[in-house]
Design a protein around this motif. Sequence first.
Motif, PDB file in Angstrom:
ATOM      1  N   VAL A   1     -11.435  11.617 -10.152  1.00 32.39           N
ATOM      2  CA  VAL A   1     -10.364  12.514  -9.882  1.00 32.39           C
ATOM      3  C   VAL A   1      -8.877  11.249  -9.230  1.00 32.39           C
ATOM      4  CG1 VAL A   1     -11.190  14.636 -11.601  1.00 32.39           C
ATOM      5  CG2 VAL A   1     -11.217  14.492  -9.102  1.00 32.39           C
ATOM      6  N   LEU A   2      -8.173  11.742  -8.931  1.00 38.34           N
ATOM      7  CA  LEU A   2      -7.329  11.740  -8.162  1.00 38.34           C
ATOM      8  C   LEU A   2      -7.289  12.903  -6.462  1.00 38.34           C
ATOM      9  CD1 LEU A   2      -4.061  10.920  -9.472  1.00 38.34           C
ATOM     10  CD2 LEU A   2      -4.957   9.464  -8.749  1.00 38.34           C
ATOM     11  N   GLY A   3      -7.187  11.663  -5.377  1.00 31.51           N
ATOM     12  CA  GLY A   3      -7.480  12.816  -4.150  1.00 31.51           C
ATOM     13  C   GLY A   3      -6.965  13.026  -3.162  1.00 31.51           C
ATOM     14  N   ALA A   4      -6.395  13.175  -1.996  1.00 33.09           N
ATOM     15  CA  ALA A   4      -6.125  12.729  -1.074  1.00 33.09           C
ATOM     16  C   ALA A   4      -4.941  11.756  -0.986  1.00 33.09           C
ATOM     17  CB  ALA A   4      -5.990  13.653   0.290  1.00 33.09           C
ATOM     18  N   ASP A   5      -3.973  11.641  -1.070  1.00 31.74           N
ATOM     19  CA  ASP A   5      -2.415  10.691  -0.041  1.00 31.74           C
ATOM     20  C   ASP A   5      -2.911   9.771  -0.796  1.00 31.74           C
ATOM     21  OD1 ASP A   5      -1.527  10.062   2.064  1.00 31.74           O
ATOM     22  OD2 ASP A   5      -3.097   8.743   2.813  1.00 31.74           O
ATOM     23  N   THR A   6      -2.641   9.777  -2.547  1.00 36.88           N
ATOM     24  CA  THR A   6      -2.027   8.518  -3.432  1.00 36.88           C
ATOM     25  C   THR A   6      -0.779   8.930  -4.355  1.00 36.88           C
ATOM     26  OG1 THR A   6      -2.819  10.463  -5.752  1.00 36.88           O
ATOM     27  CG2 THR A   6      -5.422   9.050  -3.983  1.00 36.88           C
ATOM     28  N   PHE A   7       0.064   7.482  -4.566  1.00 39.67           N
ATOM     29  CA  PHE A   7       1.425   7.435  -4.579  1.00 39.67           C
ATOM     30  C   PHE A   7       0.812   8.225  -5.823  1.00 39.67           C
ATOM     31  CE2 PHE A   7       4.021   5.010  -7.922  1.00 39.67           C
ATOM     32  CZ  PHE A   7       4.815   5.313  -7.364  1.00 39.67           C
ATOM     33  N   ALA A   8      -0.090   7.990  -7.073  1.00 38.14           N
ATOM     34  CA  ALA A   8       0.158   8.846  -8.500  1.00 38.14           C
ATOM     35  C   ALA A   8       0.241  10.480  -8.194  1.00 38.14           C
ATOM     36  CB  ALA A   8      -0.520   8.576  -9.257  1.00 38.14           C
TER      37      ALA A   8
ATOM     38  N   TYR B   1       0.795  -1.215  -0.200  1.00 39.04           N
ATOM     39  CA  TYR B   1      -0.109  -0.019  -0.341  1.00 39.04           C
ATOM     40  C   TYR B   1       0.506   1.477   0.094  1.00 39.04           C
ATOM     41  CZ  TYR B   1      -3.890   2.726   1.824  1.00 39.04           C
ATOM     42  OH  TYR B   1      -4.963   3.878   1.695  1.00 39.04           O
ATOM     43  N   PRO B   2       1.842   1.596  -1.002  1.00 38.47           N
ATOM     44  CA  PRO B   2       2.873   2.429  -1.291  1.00 38.47           C
ATOM     45  C   PRO B   2       2.090   3.319  -1.179  1.00 38.47           C
ATOM     46  CG  PRO B   2       3.615   1.240  -3.158  1.00 38.47           C
ATOM     47  CD  PRO B   2       1.869   0.618  -2.376  1.00 38.47           C
ATOM     48  N   ARG B   3       1.867   4.983  -0.808  1.00 34.36           N
ATOM     49  CA  ARG B   3       1.576   6.310  -0.881  1.00 34.36           C
ATOM     50  C   ARG B   3       2.051   7.124  -1.413  1.00 34.36           C
ATOM     51  NH1 ARG B   3      -2.051   5.205   3.788  1.00 34.36           N
ATOM     52  NH2 ARG B   3      -0.077   3.835   4.346  1.00 34.36           N
ATOM     53  N   THR B   4       3.466   7.401  -1.763  1.00 34.40           N
ATOM     54  CA  THR B   4       4.591   8.366  -2.131  1.00 34.40           C
ATOM     55  C   THR B   4       5.648   7.268  -2.202  1.00 34.40           C
ATOM     56  OG1 THR B   4       5.648   8.102   0.293  1.00 34.40           O
ATOM     57  CG2 THR B   4       4.396   9.426   0.089  1.00 34.40           C
ATOM     58  N   VAL B   5       6.220   7.972  -3.178  1.00 35.58           N
ATOM     59  CA  VAL B   5       7.703   7.560  -4.262  1.00 35.58           C
ATOM     60  C   VAL B   5       8.805   6.681  -3.200  1.00 35.58           C
ATOM     61  CG1 VAL B   5       9.592   7.833  -5.560  1.00 35.58           C
ATOM     62  CG2 VAL B   5       6.899   8.569  -6.124  1.00 35.58           C
TER      63      VAL B   5
END
Length: 241
Positions: A141-148, A85-89
């Motif tokens: 759409v992309l919201g908060a706290d997503t990897f992308a 469950y990565p949410r950052t690089v």
Amino acid sequence: MRVVSLVPSLTEAVAVTAPRLLVGATDYCTHPAGLDVARVGGSKYPDLDRVRALRPDLVLLNVEENRKADAEALRAAGVPVRVTYPRTVPEALRELADLLAALGVPDDPDWLRAARRAWAAPAPALTRRAVVPVWRRPWVVLGADTFAGDVLRRLGVANAYAAHPERYPRPELAELRSREPDLVVLPDEPYRFTADDGPEAFPGTPCALLSGRHLTWYGPSLAEAPALLAGQLDRPVSRPE
């Protein structure tokens, strides 16, 4: 060890690093090209009987790609699972290193070292503000706290919905337009936006068509993602108002 992967990016990571371990993958695991393993259905609705028939020592899942019910069913059947469950690089790079170590890979592979180098530079100033649809009919759409979202931030692009309480909001098109973004980012997965399907909804606003694999996958594609995505962001298309 026998591994079944229900996550396309992890399938690629294992297949190019320790191919003999991988015995099964989903129908959507398209990389590396020519991957020759048993197929177990889709990521959201895998055939768990087929998964169990492969006698895996470990099944790889992801919180967003797969259903919690499938993870629980596999555990109940005595099948070990590993859920990512990565949410950052940085989280993705750490999780990949930990996974490969758990699989018995003695050293970090070249692609993982290259990915660390590719993302080592500090994030630049945020010079563009974007809305990032990942689906239409309805718009999502992309919201908060997503990897992308973190990938884009590290390329100087601010997500207009980063402060939204939902991770994947569903605004109406009129609301998306009312945000008056500098840029609309349109990846080619999970919805396949193209030059003829997406930009027409945002007349007068530059639209960047991005590789969804490089925006959302965490695996070997991370090594080339910064340069490739930066180039795509700098070549937006625009429809007349």
